[in-house]
Each structure stands twice: as structure tokens, then as C-alpha cells.
Motif scaffolding. Structure first.
Motif, PDB file in Angstrom:
ATOM      1  N   LEU A 149      22.642 -73.128  44.911  1.00 46.80           N
ATOM      2  CA  LEU A 149      21.621 -73.877  45.329  1.00 46.80           C
ATOM      3  C   LEU A 149      20.422 -72.864  45.528  1.00 46.80           C
ATOM      4  N   ALA A 150      20.846 -71.823  46.289  1.00 42.68           N
ATOM      5  CA  ALA A 150      19.878 -70.869  46.666  1.00 42.68           C
ATOM      6  C   ALA A 150      19.166 -69.913  45.522  1.00 42.68           C
ATOM      7  N   THR A 151      20.037 -69.850  44.487  1.00 41.27           N
ATOM      8  CA  THR A 151      19.631 -68.880  43.178  1.00 41.27           C
ATOM      9  C   THR A 151      18.763 -69.928  42.337  1.00 41.27           C
ATOM     10  N   GLU A 152      18.963 -71.296  42.358  1.00 38.29           N
ATOM     11  CA  GLU A 152      18.156 -72.356  41.647  1.00 38.29           C
ATOM     12  C   GLU A 152      16.815 -72.256  42.533  1.00 38.29           C
ATOM     13  N   ILE A 153      16.646 -72.274  43.585  1.00 39.41           N
ATOM     14  CA  ILE A 153      15.387 -72.457  44.571  1.00 39.41           C
ATOM     15  C   ILE A 153      14.720 -71.150  44.227  1.00 39.41           C
ATOM     16  N   VAL A 154      15.359 -69.970  44.174  1.00 40.40           N
ATOM     17  CA  VAL A 154      14.790 -68.649  44.225  1.00 40.40           C
ATOM     18  C   VAL A 154      14.133 -68.790  42.535  1.00 40.40           C
ATOM     19  N   ALA A 155      14.875 -68.979  41.682  1.00 41.32           N
ATOM     20  CA  ALA A 155      14.447 -68.690  40.461  1.00 41.32           C
ATOM     21  C   ALA A 155      13.128 -69.651  40.045  1.00 41.32           C
ATOM     22  N   SER A 156      13.097 -70.913  40.808  1.00 40.57           N
ATOM     23  CA  SER A 156      12.014 -71.755  40.618  1.00 40.57           C
ATOM     24  C   SER A 156      10.923 -71.149  41.165  1.00 40.57           C
ATOM     25  N   THR A 157      11.038 -70.461  42.571  1.00 36.71           N
ATOM     26  CA  THR A 157       9.977 -69.903  43.127  1.00 36.71           C
ATOM     27  C   THR A 157       9.399 -68.767  42.438  1.00 36.71           C
ATOM     28  N   VAL A 158      10.320 -67.744  41.801  1.00 40.37           N
ATOM     29  CA  VAL A 158       9.930 -66.637  41.234  1.00 40.37           C
ATOM     30  C   VAL A 158       9.058 -67.177  39.941  1.00 40.37           C
ATOM     31  N   SER A 159       9.569 -68.056  39.293  1.00 43.93           N
ATOM     32  CA  SER A 159       8.951 -68.626  37.903  1.00 43.93           C
ATOM     33  C   SER A 159       7.511 -69.181  38.273  1.00 43.93           C
ATOM     34  N   ALA A 160       7.545 -69.992  39.321  1.00 41.34           N
ATOM     35  CA  ALA A 160       6.076 -70.621  39.762  1.00 41.34           C
ATOM     36  C   ALA A 160       5.249 -69.440  40.363  1.00 41.34           C
ATOM     37  N   SER A 161       5.660 -68.421  40.737  1.00 40.50           N
ATOM     38  CA  SER A 161       4.816 -67.475  41.602  1.00 40.50           C
ATOM     39  C   SER A 161       4.279 -66.811  40.194  1.00 40.50           C
ATOM     40  N   ALA A 162       4.770 -66.445  39.168  1.00 39.74           N
ATOM     41  CA  ALA A 162       4.281 -65.655  37.957  1.00 39.74           C
ATOM     42  C   ALA A 162       3.238 -66.604  37.452  1.00 39.74           C
ATOM     43  N   ASN A 163       3.642 -67.863  37.088  1.00 35.58           N
ATOM     44  CA  ASN A 163       2.742 -68.759  36.648  1.00 35.58           C
ATOM     45  C   ASN A 163       1.375 -68.808  37.556  1.00 35.58           C
ATOM     46  N   MET A 164       1.545 -68.716  38.761  1.00 35.40           N
ATOM     47  CA  MET A 164       0.295 -68.782  39.780  1.00 35.40           C
ATOM     48  C   MET A 164      -0.439 -67.626  39.643  1.00 35.40           C
ATOM     49  N   LEU A 165       0.029 -66.656  39.585  1.00 28.97           N
ATOM     50  CA  LEU A 165      -0.526 -65.161  39.403  1.00 28.97           C
ATOM     51  C   LEU A 165      -1.471 -65.298  38.123  1.00 28.97           C
ATOM     52  N   ALA A 166      -0.756 -65.698  36.828  1.00 28.64           N
ATOM     53  CA  ALA A 166      -1.477 -65.705  35.618  1.00 28.64           C
ATOM     54  C   ALA A 166      -2.454 -66.754  35.740  1.00 28.64           C
ATOM     55  N   GLN A 167      -2.400 -68.155  36.321  1.00 23.16           N
ATOM     56  CA  GLN A 167      -3.308 -69.037  36.175  1.00 23.16           C
ATOM     57  C   GLN A 167      -4.524 -68.660  37.183  1.00 23.16           C
ATOM     58  N   SER A 168      -4.202 -68.111  38.229  1.00 22.37           N
ATOM     59  CA  SER A 168      -5.261 -68.038  39.320  1.00 22.37           C
ATOM     60  C   SER A 168      -6.161 -66.803  38.993  1.00 22.37           C
ATOM     61  N   GLY A 169      -5.837 -65.979  38.172  1.00 21.67           N
ATOM     62  CA  GLY A 169      -6.443 -64.630  37.790  1.00 21.67           C
ATOM     63  C   GLY A 169      -6.591 -63.882  39.010  1.00 21.67           C
ATOM     64  N   GLU A 170      -6.065 -63.980  40.206  1.00 17.69           N
ATOM     65  CA  GLU A 170      -6.067 -63.324  41.180  1.00 17.69           C
ATOM     66  C   GLU A 170      -5.293 -62.050  41.038  1.00 17.69           C
ATOM     67  N   ASN A 171      -5.424 -60.991  42.047  1.00 21.30           N
ATOM     68  CA  ASN A 171      -4.374 -59.939  42.020  1.00 21.30           C
ATOM     69  C   ASN A 171      -3.472 -60.039  42.998  1.00 21.30           C
ATOM     70  N   PRO A 172      -2.292 -59.649  42.701  1.00 22.94           N
ATOM     71  CA  PRO A 172      -1.077 -59.919  43.455  1.00 22.94           C
ATOM     72  C   PRO A 172      -1.252 -59.590  45.029  1.00 22.94           C
ATOM     73  N   TRP A 173      -1.950 -58.732  45.367  1.00 28.10           N
ATOM     74  CA  TRP A 173      -2.200 -58.426  46.931  1.00 28.10           C
ATOM     75  C   TRP A 173      -2.888 -59.687  47.615  1.00 28.10           C
ATOM     76  N   SER A 174      -3.827 -60.037  46.849  1.00 21.80           N
ATOM     77  CA  SER A 174      -4.899 -61.299  47.435  1.00 21.80           C
ATOM     78  C   SER A 174      -3.945 -62.510  47.574  1.00 21.80           C
ATOM     79  N   LEU A 175      -3.037 -62.551  46.720  1.00 21.27           N
ATOM     80  CA  LEU A 175      -2.100 -63.821  46.969  1.00 21.27           C
ATOM     81  C   LEU A 175      -0.966 -63.522  47.991  1.00 21.27           C
ATOM     82  N   VAL A 176      -0.764 -62.351  48.073  1.00 23.45           N
ATOM     83  CA  VAL A 176       0.285 -61.761  49.336  1.00 23.45           C
ATOM     84  C   VAL A 176      -0.541 -62.363  50.534  1.00 23.45           C
ATOM     85  N   ASP A 177      -1.700 -61.988  50.737  1.00 25.48           N
ATOM     86  CA  ASP A 177      -2.518 -62.442  51.919  1.00 25.48           C
ATOM     87  C   ASP A 177      -2.643 -63.820  51.965  1.00 25.48           C
ATOM     88  N   LYS A 178      -2.804 -64.531  51.096  1.00 24.30           N
ATOM     89  CA  LYS A 178      -2.878 -66.029  51.164  1.00 24.30           C
ATOM     90  C   LYS A 178      -1.746 -66.643  51.830  1.00 24.30           C
TER      91      LYS A 178
END
Ligand code: NAP
Length: 259
Positions: A192-221
């Protein structure tokens, strides 16, 4: 347009299964005729009698054998490649190596897909030699776009690309496993933990690509003042997380350059 793959292993099969068979007439040849016949049948493509027949017949040859087999296979087929486009996915063989093994007049594109080609999500580097005409470069890009995202890079950056795109899936899996193991430490079942993490990692990569923001500004958010996330980020930094990742990439590049 006729495309021929010499070598019909994991990577060739991944590329072929993504290709538009209406647009490209695909031929394969490999070491073992009977084994190749079954692969061709499963993929719904044609089989050439041997490497030479394939090289004579097609417009584009995609070299998909292991790097150590390339000298032998190219010496077999080089006389039949004149006027054709050759693409090579062999790791570590430069455009100059490939020209030395074939001819100085040949249009050659060096390509580096990654393991995610198997799910048609490869991150692929592409680099033509100076002889490749624009229309042929576009065809090479079209072929590899069918199995993921392509990046045209300078050849000097291939070692770096192979670390941050070729090896990095392994680093990312370690990160995923570490996060899910932490979930287990705090009482959650591993699957369950692995499935949750894989989903979060995949969505975070998509968020980075779609938002066009740089990673550190997303960390701050994600980090509220005095909150929980910043507590974890400070702990990562105390343990040299960023520096460790950069060291790992540097070691990978250094090893690649020694090969
Ligand atoms: N796998 C990856 O993630 C990856 C990523 C980037 C680049 N690459 C590159 O892709 C290339 C292929 O890798 P792969 O993982 O697909 O390897 P693979 O599964 O071992 O495939 C190699 C293929 O070449 C065939 N072969 C061997 N000797 C041959 C010959 N004399 N004539 C024709 N075919 C011959 C093999 O046949 P048998 O099986 O019958 O021996 C097999 O079909 C390599 O150069 C590698 O560097 C792979």
C-alpha cells in the motif's frame, strides 16, 4: 517507408510495438532465425532472411544489437547502407565510432532511449551527425516520439544524459522504496505504501511539467511556515540529500566516460 531493425531484443520490440504500422513497413532480422520468426509474428511485422537482406531492402536501418556485437554486424552490412539512414541505439558508441565502422559518408543518428520505452514513456536523447538532412532527422524524431519524449542534445552531453535519464530510474526507485519503507516503519503495509508513493511521485512529476514552475518554488508551496514538511526538508539537508544525489550522478558520468 521501410524500416529495418537489426537485433530484435527488448529495446527493438519496445520501439516496434509503439510504431504506426500504417506509416512504417517494419522488417526485423536477428541472430536466431526461428526465434526471430516468432517475434515478427507476435509483433505483426516482417522478417528478413538475414541482416544483409534487411540492409539491402529497407530505407532506414535501426541498429539494436548490443554494443559489443556492433563491429561484427556493421562489418557484415556496411556495404549495403550507402544512401540510407542509419540509427543506432547502442550505448557508448559515438557518431565517430559508428562512422569508423561504416563509412564517412553515411547519415547516422545516435539515439539513447531509456528503460521506460517498455511502457512507451521513454526519455530519449537524439543526436545526428553533420550529414543528416532535415527530413531524415524529422523521421528519426517521429520514430522515437512514438515511444515517449525525445530531446535533441549535443553529443558531448550523452554521458550526462545517460546518468540523469538512463540510470536515474534506478535512483528514483531507491527514493520510492525509501519513502515506502518509512511508511512501513510507521505501521503501513509495504504494498500500500509503495502504491501511494508511486502515485505521488508520478503526479509530482506531472505537476512540475504542467505548472512550468521550478522545483524549489513548488517545494516552497508545500512547506507551510513552522509546519511539518519544512521539518522533513531540513532533515534531508542535514543528511546531505541534494549533495548525495549530485555525487551519485557525477560518479555515474565518470564511470560512463571510463567505459
Ligand atoms: N535495454 C535498455 O534499457 C537499453 C537502453 C538504452 C540503450 N539500449 C541499447 O539497445 C541495444 C539493444 O539492447 P537490448 O536491451 O534490446 O538487448 P537484447 O534484448 O539483448 O537484444 C539484442 C538483440 O540483438 C540480437 N543479436 C545478437 N547478435 C546478433 C547478430 N549477429 N545479428 C543480429 N542480431 C543479433 C539478439 O539476438 P539473441 O537474443 O538471439 O541473442 C537480440 O535480439 C543495445 O545496444 C543497448 O546498449 C538498451
Amino acid at each position: 517507408m521501410k524500416i529495418g531493425f537489426i537485433g530484435a531484443g527488448k529495446m527493438a520490440q519496445a520501439i516496434i510495438s509503439g510504431l504506426d504500422k500504417e506509416k512504417f513497413e517494419v522488417y526485423i532480422s536477428s541472430r536466431d532465425f526461428e526465434k526471430t520468426r516468432i517475434i515478427a509474428k507476435n509483433l505483426g511485422v516482417n522478417q528478413a532472411k538475414d541482416n544483409i537482406e534487411l540492409a539491402k531492402f529497407v530505407d532506414i536501418v535501426i541498429m539494436s544489437v548490443k554494443p559489443q556485437v556492433m563491429p561484427k554486424v556493421l562489418s557484415e552490412v556496411k556495404d549495403y547502407l550507402e544512401g540510407k539512414l542509419m540509427l543506432s541505439i547502442a550505448a557508448g558508441l559515438t557518431l565517430e565510432n559508428l562512422a569508423d565502422l561504416t563509412s564517412k559518408q553515411l547519415e547516422i543518428v545516435r539515439i539513447m532511449p531509456n528503460i521506460n520505452a517498455t511502457i512507451k514513456e521513454s526519455t530519449t536523447a537524439i543526436c545526428p551527425n553533420e550529414l543528416v538532412i532535415d527530413t531524415n532527422l524529422e523521421i528519426a524524431k517521429e520514430i522515437f516520439s512514438s515511444i515517449g519524449q525525445i530531446f535533441q542534445i549535443e553529443e558531448k552531453d550523452f554521458s550526462t544524459f545517460s546518468a540523469i535519464a538512463g540510470s536515474s530510474p534506478a535512483f528514483i526507485y531507491i527514493f520510492i522504496d525509501a519513502l515506502s519503507r518509512a511508511g512501513v516503519l510507521h505501521g503501513m503495509p509495504k504494498d500500500l505504501a509503495t502504491e501511494i508513493v508511486a502515485s505521488t511521485v508520478s503526479a509530482s512529476a506531472n505537476m512540475l511539467a504542467q505548472s512550468g514552475e521550478n522545483p524549489w518554488s513548488l517545494v516552497d508551496k508545500v512547506s507551510s511556515p513552522g509546519g511539518t514538511t519544512v521539518e522533513g526538508i531540513v532533515s534531508l539537508e542535514e543528511n546531505r540529500f541534494v549533495a548525495s544525489v549530485i555525487d551519485a550522478v557525477t560518479k555515474t558520468i565518470e564511470k560512463d566516460k571510463r567505459l
